[in-house]
Write an enzyme that holds these catalytic residues in place. Structure first.
Site, PDB file in Angstrom:
ATOM      1  N   GLU A 255      28.132  55.502  22.996  1.00  0.00           N
ATOM      2  CA  GLU A 255      26.717  55.671  22.652  1.00  0.00           C
ATOM      3  C   GLU A 255      26.647  55.651  21.134  1.00  0.00           C
ATOM      4  O   GLU A 255      27.096  56.591  20.480  1.00  0.00           O
ATOM      5  CB  GLU A 255      26.226  56.992  23.264  1.00  0.00           C
ATOM      6  CG  GLU A 255      24.755  56.983  23.555  1.00  0.00           C
ATOM      7  CD  GLU A 255      23.983  57.432  22.354  1.00  0.00           C
ATOM      8  OE1 GLU A 255      23.608  56.540  21.547  1.00  0.00           O
ATOM      9  OE2 GLU A 255      23.770  58.630  22.195  1.00  0.00           O
ATOM     10  N   CYS A 289      20.114  59.057  16.825  1.00  0.00           N
ATOM     11  CA  CYS A 289      20.468  57.643  17.002  1.00  0.00           C
ATOM     12  C   CYS A 289      19.293  56.848  17.558  1.00  0.00           C
ATOM     13  O   CYS A 289      19.154  55.666  17.277  1.00  0.00           O
ATOM     14  CB  CYS A 289      21.698  57.505  17.874  1.00  0.00           C
ATOM     15  SG  CYS A 289      21.576  58.483  19.360  1.00  0.00           S
TER      16      CYS A 289
END
Ligand code: ADP
Length: 482
Positions: A255, A289
């Site tokens: 991720e 993110c």
């Protein structure tokens, strides 16, 4: 009218931080050899000293996890595993304030967010996965899906305990055991979680925590006893991990970074959109993110939205993260602050126009005022690279297709937002946006039942929901079960 806020600091008396920590291996804390300081980024006060794990520490942790897998954890029924997860979830709720204060001290994020977002979501992840532990045969993953064995898990500093929960809860629910490494600047809540494992009487070796830096992470990735890797962090390190495991049969979820587009159409409810823009980029100091770090505004409403955004940004309270009225806390580290300053200076040099509200930033600690850049073009580095700070790049568009082209024009594909009052336009745009997570008329909403992950350089695989369970299970022929 502007309100003045008196200081409203949360007490830190609830946490007790040891001067020095070891690793958590086989159910006990074991002394480390070398140590490094961990500081409060809001004050630069040294909070404690953390062990720098080496190969032998990782080796011991993997051996403990392997033994726990073979002797205990793989022998328990899903129902029994679920009981441990429920117990952990309840203890996390009982100790929520302690975790919230500790996370704020170690990370720099506001207590309002750790108390109301991070820690409740952490408990929710354990509750959600506890519910799955005895139902894996019915999750649509085929007959009798099987765990991989030992999962190596490496997490970043932006949501320290939440990322731990994203990793540990599904691993344990699916019957895997764990060796986890927190990020070097934010290990304290992971070490407090180790105490929760003891309190919950989780069998020894099911969860092992080795602290350290990138070399410790690499030792976990390369260890032959690790069968599955779950990583959240930068795209650069994600690529290194992908290279390291290329010739092995290790499974991985990665991720990685993002440069999320928040697209506002001219029929959007402007006041709500402004709230969503602020939440999209200034939540967690922009250390997210999936942040909406590129605002893509329809040209006809751009001036109005930017004016309202500036008024709203002038009300953002930047300061002491432990103060209950603080909206924007400290930047997590000096290194990250340098990176944010460098990329912002590049924005200036490339000709974009910078604006920030007046903020009184402390001399001690690491701070950056909420910032927007207007006049950004697609070629600008601040439109392409992840800044990972409270900095928004604003671009404009004339036609819906142009908005989609601009939104998709990055190497990333993690998140996107759409603001429009028309359902048909939202469906159309969500089919065109190449992003793993798309929010409509909201931003940065998380739920354990919702899969999360990216396309392109934002990573591999999904975490959360049924998709996240699948990443921890062998299915079909892989299981060897006929
Ligand atoms: P960030 O930009 O969020 O600091 P990093 O990718 O540098 O992201 O760090 C995320 C996590 O990965 C941290 O726990 C860090 O220690 C770890 N890490 C850094 N380098 C490596 C590596 N080569 N292999 C495995 N883990 C690593």
């Amino acid at each position: 009218m502007t309100f003045e806020y008196a200081p409203a600091p949360e007490s830190r008396a609830i946490v007790s931080i040891k001067p020095k920590y070891g690793h958590f291996i086989n159910g006990s804390f074991v002394a480390g050899k070398k140590h490094f300081p961990t500081i409060n980024p809001a004050t630069e006060e040294i909070l404690s000293h953390i062990s720098l794990g080496g190969l032998s520490d990782v080796d011991k942790a993997v051996a403990a996890a392997q033994k726990a897998y073979t002797k205990t954890w793989s022998k328990l029924s899903g129902k029994e595993r679920g009981k441990y997860l429920y117990r952990i979830a309840r203890i996390l709720q009982e100790r929520a304030r302690e975790f919230a204060v500790l996370e704020t001290l170690d990370n720099g994020k506001p207590i309002r967010e750790t108390r109301d977002i991070d820690i409740p979501l952490v408990a929710a992840h354990f509750f959600y996965h506890a519910g799955w532990a005895d139902k894996l045969d019915y999750a649509g993953l085929g007959h009798s899906p099987q765990p991989y064995g030992v999962a190596g898990q490496i997490i970043p500093w932006n949501f320290p305990l939440l990322m731990l929960a994203w990793k540990v809860a599904p691993a344990l629910a699916t019957g895997n055991t764990v060796v986890l490494k927190p990020a070097e600047t934010t290990s304290l809540t992971a070490l407090l979680f180790a105490e929760v494992c003891q309190q919950a009487e989780l069998p020894d070796g099911v969860v092992n925590i080795v602290t350290g830096d990138g070399s410790t992470g690499a030792a976990i990735v390369n260890h032959p006893g690790i069968h599955k890797i779950a990583f959240t962090g930068s795209t650069d390190v994600g690529k290194k991990i992908a290279r390291a495991i290329a010739s092995t049969d290790k499974k991985a979820t990665l991720e990685l970074g993002g440069k999320g587009a928040n697209v506002v159409f001219d029929d959007a409810p402007v006041d709500e959109a402004v709230e969503g823009i602020v939440n999209g980029i200034f939540f967690n100091q922009g250390h997210v993110c999936c942040a909406g770090s590129r605002l893509i505004l329809q040209e006809s409403i751009a001036d109005e939205v930017i004016e309202k955004l500036k008024v709203r940004m002038s009300k953002i309270r930047v300061g002491d993260p432990l103060d209950k009225n603080t909206d924007l806390g400290a930047i997590n580290s000096k290194e990250q602050l340098v990176k944010i300053k460098e990329l912002s200076a590049i924005g200036d040099a490339e000709g974009a126009e910078r604006w920030s509200p007046q903020c009184n930033l402390s001399d001690k600690g690491f701070w950056f005022a909420p910032t927007i850049f207007t006049g950004v073009t697609q070629a600008h580095r601040i439109a392409q690279e992840e800044i990972f700070g409270p900095v928004l790049s604003i671009l404009t568009f004339r036609t819906p297709q142009e908005a989609m082209d601009k939104a998709n024009n990055t190497p990333f594909g993690l998140s996107a937002g759409i603001w429009s009052e028309k359902g048909s336009r939202i469906f159309w745009a969500s089919q065109h946006l190449k992003a793993g997570v798309i929010w409509a008329n909201t931003f940065n909403k998380f739920d354990p039942a919702s899969p999360f992950g990216g396309y392109k350089e934002s990573g591999w695989g999904r975490e959360g929901g049924k998709h996240g369970l699948a990443a921890y299970l062998k299915t079909g022929k892989e299981t060897g079960v006929k």
